[in-house]
Design a protein around this motif. Structure first.
Motif, short mmCIF file in Angstrom:
data_model
loop_
_atom_site.label_atom_id
_atom_site.label_comp_id
_atom_site.label_asym_id
_atom_site.label_seq_id
_atom_site.Cartn_x
_atom_site.Cartn_y
_atom_site.Cartn_z
N SER A 43 3.15 1.45 -3.37
CA SER A 43 3.00 0.06 -2.95
C SER A 43 4.24 -0.50 -2.26
CB SER A 43 2.65 -0.82 -4.16
OG SER A 43 1.44 -0.40 -4.75
N GLY A 44 5.34 0.27 -2.29
CA GLY A 44 6.58 -0.23 -1.68
C GLY A 44 7.72 -0.22 -2.67
N PRO A 45 8.72 -1.10 -2.50
CA PRO A 45 9.84 -1.14 -3.44
C PRO A 45 9.35 -1.48 -4.85
CG PRO A 45 9.87 -3.06 -1.99
CD PRO A 45 8.84 -2.12 -1.45
N LEU A 214 9.62 -2.33 -11.80
CA LEU A 214 9.06 -3.69 -11.73
C LEU A 214 7.55 -3.60 -11.56
CD1 LEU A 214 11.79 -5.26 -9.43
CD2 LEU A 214 11.68 -5.26 -11.93
N ARG A 215 6.91 -3.15 -12.61
CA ARG A 215 5.47 -2.96 -12.62
C ARG A 215 4.93 -3.26 -14.02
NH1 ARG A 215 6.28 -3.07 -7.92
NH2 ARG A 215 5.68 -1.57 -6.31
N PHE A 216 3.62 -3.53 -14.09
CA PHE A 216 2.93 -3.59 -15.38
C PHE A 216 2.35 -2.20 -15.68
CE2 PHE A 216 2.65 -8.01 -13.83
CZ PHE A 216 3.21 -8.67 -14.91
N GLU A 317 6.66 -10.59 -5.33
CA GLU A 317 6.74 -10.16 -3.94
C GLU A 317 7.00 -8.67 -3.79
OE1 GLU A 317 9.24 -12.39 -1.37
OE2 GLU A 317 7.66 -13.84 -0.96
N VAL A 318 7.44 -8.01 -4.85
CA VAL A 318 7.60 -6.56 -4.78
C VAL A 318 6.45 -5.86 -5.49
CG1 VAL A 318 10.07 -6.62 -4.45
CG2 VAL A 318 9.16 -6.53 -6.78
N GLY A 319 5.36 -6.57 -5.70
CA GLY A 319 4.14 -5.93 -6.18
C GLY A 319 3.95 -5.88 -7.67
#
Length: 328
Positions: A43-45, A214-216, A317-319
């Motif tokens: 998904s990106g950073p 930085l994810r769930f 903003e970083v998903g």
């Protein structure tokens, strides 16, 4: 809040490798330190290292260190006991440069790293006494740079280029750790972990004392009407988060405040508020402010069938987004 790591990708691409060797002690040297590192997923950073690279340098008084931030950070010396938000503006400095001329005077860059190519130059005054000096990032607990200021007569142990090679090894190690933690988290998604009451668990970020994802985990979860989901921010010690459903307030402070109750029907604007460990909460000097105190566990019961999206107001903003599918 949509600030943490904004433009991190562009910043990473903009940083160059123009490093030089130190000159004679009578001529100020310029050194280079990178603030943070960045990991990517499909998904990106997606996170990375919350450290300075390299973690330690030796310099002479009168030298400069150019900090290149990857994602939002601060460059803070002798941090004053003020709430986190006070560090968003420079202290005894400008947004691009500051000088340490006394061991007792605070100097801070303010919030940097949100624009491509951001740098911050920190000068160590020629009159500064030799010794060990420590610069921290006020946003990330444990992110510390050690600067050994040597007497002008002392030989410097390494060149800037040698420190850069050390930094690259440290970055590679931290990014490998970030990927390993993310992989373990994705594998554990399949286990459908539950607490003692049978509530499925979602981890709000995953990391260790150096890195973060930085994810769930899991990003998508299915529960039945009346079932409770437990959100845990217990495995990401360097980043704060929120679990937010519905609309996000325009005011960045309001985005961090808890609102709503313990049940969700799909129509409310609801949030855990600021989630941090006890150590983070103390580090941010947030006592007395209307924010949740050291909140690491948040439980929410779903009362209606539907697909309900949610996000971290700090890192959306970083998903950092998730979805709860509620079925009968």
């Amino acid at each position: 809040m949509r600030r943490f790591m904004t433009s991190a990708v562009a910043a990473a691409l903009a940083i160059t490798a123009s490093f030089s060797s130190p000159s004679l002690a009578s001529t100020p040297n310029t050194w280079h330190v990178q603030g943070g590192s960045i990991a990517f997923d499909a998904s990106g950073p997606s996170g990375g290292g919350n450290r300075f690279y390299p973690s330690e340098v030796s310099i002479h008084a009168g030298d400069n260190i150019v900090f290149s931030p990857i994602g939002p950070h601060t460059v803070t010396f002798n941090r004053p006991p003020l709430p986190l938000f006070a560090l968003f503006a420079p202290i005894n400095a400008t947004p691009t440069a500051g000088t340490i001329s006394s061991p007792s005077v605070p100097v801070s860059s303010g919030f940097i790293g949100t624009a491509p190519g951001d740098t911050y130059t920190l000068t160590f005054a020629a009159t500064l006494s030799p010794g060990r000096y420590f610069v921290i990032c006020g946003l990330h607990l444990g992110m510390t740079e050690t600067i050994n200021v040597l007497p002008s007569s002392a030989a410097l142990p390494k060149t800037d280029a040698q420190y850069t090679a050390i930094a690259q090894r440290e970055i590679a190690r931290d990014l490998a750790t970030t990927a390993e933690i993310a992989s373990d988290g994705l594998e554990n998604d399949e286990d459908g972990g539950e607490d003692e009451d049978g509530a499925p668990t979602v981890f709000v970020g995953l990391g260790n004392h150096r890195v973060t994802n930085l994810r769930f985990f899991p990003q998508s979860i299915t529960v039945h009407v009346g079932q409770t989901v437990r959100f845990l921010k217990t495995k990401d010690p360097t980043e704060p988060h929120t679990v937010t459903f519905g609309a996000e307030p325009a005011d960045p402070i309001a985005q961090l405040m808890a609102r709503g109750g313990s049940t969700y029907s799909g129509t409310e604007d609801l949030s855990s508020g600021f989630m941090s460990t006890r150590a983070q909460f103390a580090f941010y000097h947030l006592a007395g402010l209307p924010l949740p105190v050291a909140l690491t566990r948040y439980r929410l019961t779903f009362t209606r069938v539907g697909d309900f999206q949610y996000f971290c107001a700090i890192h959306d903003e970083v998903g950092m987004r998730g979805i709860v599918h509620v079925v009968r």
